[in-house]
Enzyme design. Structure first.
Site, short mmCIF file in Angstrom:
data_model
loop_
_atom_site.label_atom_id
_atom_site.label_comp_id
_atom_site.label_asym_id
_atom_site.label_seq_id
_atom_site.Cartn_x
_atom_site.Cartn_y
_atom_site.Cartn_z
N ARG A 191 -33.37 -11.41 3.89
CA ARG A 191 -32.00 -11.62 3.40
C ARG A 191 -31.89 -12.87 2.53
O ARG A 191 -30.86 -13.09 1.91
CB ARG A 191 -31.04 -11.78 4.60
CG ARG A 191 -30.98 -10.57 5.49
CD ARG A 191 -30.16 -10.87 6.72
NE ARG A 191 -28.74 -10.87 6.41
CZ ARG A 191 -27.90 -9.90 6.75
NH1 ARG A 191 -28.34 -8.86 7.40
NH2 ARG A 191 -26.63 -9.97 6.44
N TYR B 292 -30.53 -12.90 -1.14
CA TYR B 292 -29.08 -12.87 -1.39
C TYR B 292 -28.46 -14.23 -1.04
O TYR B 292 -27.77 -14.85 -1.84
CB TYR B 292 -28.45 -11.77 -0.54
CG TYR B 292 -26.95 -11.60 -0.71
CD1 TYR B 292 -26.42 -11.18 -1.94
CD2 TYR B 292 -26.08 -11.82 0.36
CE1 TYR B 292 -25.04 -10.99 -2.08
CE2 TYR B 292 -24.72 -11.63 0.22
CZ TYR B 292 -24.20 -11.21 -1.00
OH TYR B 292 -22.84 -11.04 -1.13
N GLU C 88 -29.79 -17.22 -0.62
CA GLU C 88 -30.22 -18.36 -1.44
C GLU C 88 -29.72 -18.23 -2.87
O GLU C 88 -29.43 -19.23 -3.53
CB GLU C 88 -31.74 -18.54 -1.40
CG GLU C 88 -32.29 -18.89 -0.03
CD GLU C 88 -31.84 -20.26 0.50
OE1 GLU C 88 -30.96 -20.91 -0.09
OE2 GLU C 88 -32.38 -20.67 1.54
N ARG D 172 -23.36 -0.60 4.69
CA ARG D 172 -22.54 -1.52 5.47
C ARG D 172 -21.89 -0.75 6.62
O ARG D 172 -21.74 0.48 6.56
CB ARG D 172 -21.49 -2.19 4.58
CG ARG D 172 -22.14 -3.20 3.65
CD ARG D 172 -21.15 -4.00 2.84
NE ARG D 172 -20.98 -3.48 1.51
CZ ARG D 172 -20.54 -4.21 0.48
NH1 ARG D 172 -20.24 -5.47 0.63
NH2 ARG D 172 -20.39 -3.67 -0.70
N GLN E 4 -22.85 -7.79 18.50
CA GLN E 4 -22.69 -8.73 17.37
C GLN E 4 -21.31 -8.50 16.73
O GLN E 4 -20.82 -7.37 16.72
CB GLN E 4 -23.83 -8.61 16.35
CG GLN E 4 -23.89 -7.35 15.52
CD GLN E 4 -24.56 -6.18 16.23
OE1 GLN E 4 -24.58 -6.11 17.46
NE2 GLN E 4 -25.08 -5.25 15.48
N THR E 5 -20.73 -9.57 16.24
CA THR E 5 -19.35 -9.46 15.74
C THR E 5 -19.27 -9.63 14.22
O THR E 5 -20.12 -10.26 13.60
CB THR E 5 -18.44 -10.54 16.37
OG1 THR E 5 -18.84 -11.82 15.87
CG2 THR E 5 -18.47 -10.51 17.87
N ARG E 6 -18.22 -9.04 13.67
CA ARG E 6 -17.83 -9.29 12.28
C ARG E 6 -16.31 -9.42 12.28
O ARG E 6 -15.63 -8.97 13.21
CB ARG E 6 -18.23 -8.13 11.36
CG ARG E 6 -19.72 -7.93 11.20
CD ARG E 6 -20.40 -9.09 10.47
NE ARG E 6 -21.84 -8.85 10.32
CZ ARG E 6 -22.76 -9.15 11.22
NH1 ARG E 6 -22.41 -9.72 12.37
NH2 ARG E 6 -24.02 -8.90 11.00
P1 NAD Z 1 -20.70 -4.02 -5.57
O1 NAD Z 1 -22.16 -3.74 -5.51
O2 NAD Z 1 -19.77 -2.88 -5.36
O3 NAD Z 1 -20.33 -4.71 -6.95
C1 NAD Z 1 -21.20 -5.55 -7.65
C2 NAD Z 1 -21.20 -5.13 -9.11
O4 NAD Z 1 -22.05 -6.00 -9.87
C3 NAD Z 1 -21.73 -3.71 -9.33
O5 NAD Z 1 -20.80 -2.96 -10.09
C4 NAD Z 1 -23.04 -3.92 -10.08
O6 NAD Z 1 -23.36 -2.84 -10.93
C5 NAD Z 1 -22.77 -5.22 -10.82
N1 NAD Z 1 -23.97 -5.97 -11.20
C6 NAD Z 1 -25.00 -6.36 -10.41
N2 NAD Z 1 -25.92 -7.03 -11.12
C7 NAD Z 1 -25.45 -7.10 -12.39
C8 NAD Z 1 -25.92 -7.69 -13.60
N3 NAD Z 1 -27.09 -8.33 -13.65
N4 NAD Z 1 -25.16 -7.59 -14.72
C9 NAD Z 1 -23.97 -6.94 -14.71
N5 NAD Z 1 -23.47 -6.35 -13.58
C10 NAD Z 1 -24.19 -6.43 -12.45
O7 NAD Z 1 -20.40 -5.18 -4.51
P2 NAD Z 1 -19.03 -5.81 -4.02
O8 NAD Z 1 -18.93 -5.58 -2.58
O9 NAD Z 1 -17.92 -5.39 -4.92
O10 NAD Z 1 -19.32 -7.35 -4.25
C11 NAD Z 1 -18.86 -8.04 -5.40
C12 NAD Z 1 -19.15 -9.52 -5.28
O11 NAD Z 1 -18.50 -10.06 -4.14
C13 NAD Z 1 -20.63 -9.84 -5.15
O12 NAD Z 1 -20.92 -11.00 -5.91
C14 NAD Z 1 -20.80 -10.11 -3.69
O13 NAD Z 1 -21.85 -11.00 -3.44
C15 NAD Z 1 -19.45 -10.71 -3.31
N6 NAD Z 1 -19.14 -10.50 -1.88
C16 NAD Z 1 -18.73 -9.27 -1.43
C17 NAD Z 1 -18.43 -9.12 -0.07
C18 NAD Z 1 -17.92 -7.82 0.50
O14 NAD Z 1 -17.60 -7.76 1.69
N7 NAD Z 1 -17.78 -6.75 -0.27
C19 NAD Z 1 -18.61 -10.20 0.81
C20 NAD Z 1 -19.06 -11.41 0.30
C21 NAD Z 1 -19.30 -11.55 -1.06
#
Ligand code: NAD
Length: 312
Positions: free
Chosen positions: A143, A146, A148, A187, A210-212
């Protein structure tokens, strides 16, 4: 009217953000290479003259002509299944992608918001987690790619803020769910809902203790909208402190879907955090924000969306 660039705008959260800014009357440029996202998430905006989609990988030099007011960097694989399959792309979009988009913000004098994550806290040794906690992350675990990448992205964002004077925001997002989540993104909520709707066995990892703490997408988007319109430059947790064990969540979803599914237990994945709950004191105080949508309502909306997409 603001001009807003949203990277990852065709993803789950990014597409809801595009909708929010368009609803506010802003112009939105969505940049996404569709590596984990889908054009379906934004298809309803294709005829809108205020919406533009650019299919592009933001780890490359990224330029937009004309003025830009806000840049929200959401591009990144986000579910464990995705970032374990795409480790290098995940590290690149968190590092190079953050660097390129911060460069664009500097050039345009735009306000920049980084989508960070509760994963920066790793498998936390304090509970609940507040923003002053530095985390417990295994850099060489699976993990780590992601966690880091996001920790580096935060450091890079603060460096651009301190050394180049870029007006930055950092949101630490806790588990969020809602319509448009990918059905098979691995997920817990999408997995439980699709298994329950298909009356298949519902798989819970470990003993399910485990909790979320899960936040409905509309609440999260409201928090992000408030953060970008605030003057808070240090990281802010946005999430729902309503904590539940994975076993109880599975039971709740089986009940809400009227499913006949049974629960089975599978081995816990490596470095899976045991507990996770945001301390949202800062968001309450600085943004006057707290989640409003109860899990039972949020899950109903999500189940409805999954029913339509699964055709059941
Ligand atoms: P997601 O995978 O649905 O969306 C991420 C989007 O980024 C995708 O559409 C993907 O095609 C695009 N992408 C990835 N690499 C790319 C690149 N190099 N260039 C252009 N586009 C790129 O995920 P999400 O759940 O919508 O997450 C969105 C953001 O929120 C992420 O940065 C994620 O780390 C952060 N995040 C999400 C959650 C959650 O619970 N969903 C929690 C913590 C953080």
């Amino acid at each position: 009217m603001a001009k807003v660039v949203i990277t990852g705008g065709a993803g789950f959260l990014g597409s809801h953000l595009c909708d929010r800014f368009l609803a506010e009357g802003d112009e939105v440029i969505c940049i996404d290479n569709l590596i984990t996202g889908s054009a379906e998430n934004i298809a309803h905006n294709f005829g809108n003259p205020k919406f533009k989609f650019i299919n592009y990988d933001v780890t490359n030099y990224t330029y937009i002509s004309g003025e830009v007011d806000f840049i929200l960097h959401f591009a990144s694989p986000a579910s464990p299944i995705d970032y374990l399959k795409l480790p290098i792309q995940t590290l690149k979009v968190g590092s190079l992608g953050t660097h390129k988009t911060l460069g664009l913000a500097k050039e345009k004098k735009a306000r920049y918001l980084l989508a960070s994550t509760s994963e920066v806290y790793g498998d936390p040794l304090i509970h609940p987690q507040d923003e002053s906690y530095w985390g417990n992350v295994n850099p060489v675990g699976y993990r780590g790619v992601y966690d880091e990448a996001k920790r580096f992205a935060e450091a890079m964002t603060m460096a651009y803020h301190r050394y180049h004077g870029v007006d930055t925001r950092i949101v630490r997002i806790f588990n969020t769910y809602g319509p448009r989540m990918r059905i098979n993104d691995g997920r817990a909520i999408p997995a439980f809902i699709s298994q329950a709707l298909n009356n298949e066995v519902v798989t819970v990892f470990g003993d399910g203790s485990q909790t979320r703490s899960v936040c409905y997408v509309d609440d999260l988007i409201e928090g992000i909208y408030r953060l970008i319109n605030s003057n808070v430059t240090h990281p802010v947790n946005i999430g729902n402190p309503d904590e539940i064990t994975m076993l109880d969540l599975a039971k709740e979803i089986i009940e809400l879907t009227n499913s006949k599914s049974q629960i089975v237990f599978k081995e816990l994945p490596e470095d899976d955090p045991k507990v996770r709950r945001p301390n949202i004191t800062l968001a309450k105080k600085l943004l006057d924000w707290e989640p409003k949508i109860h899990r039972s309502i949020g899950l109903k909306h999500t189940i409805e969306d999954f029913r339509k997409r699964l055709g059941c």
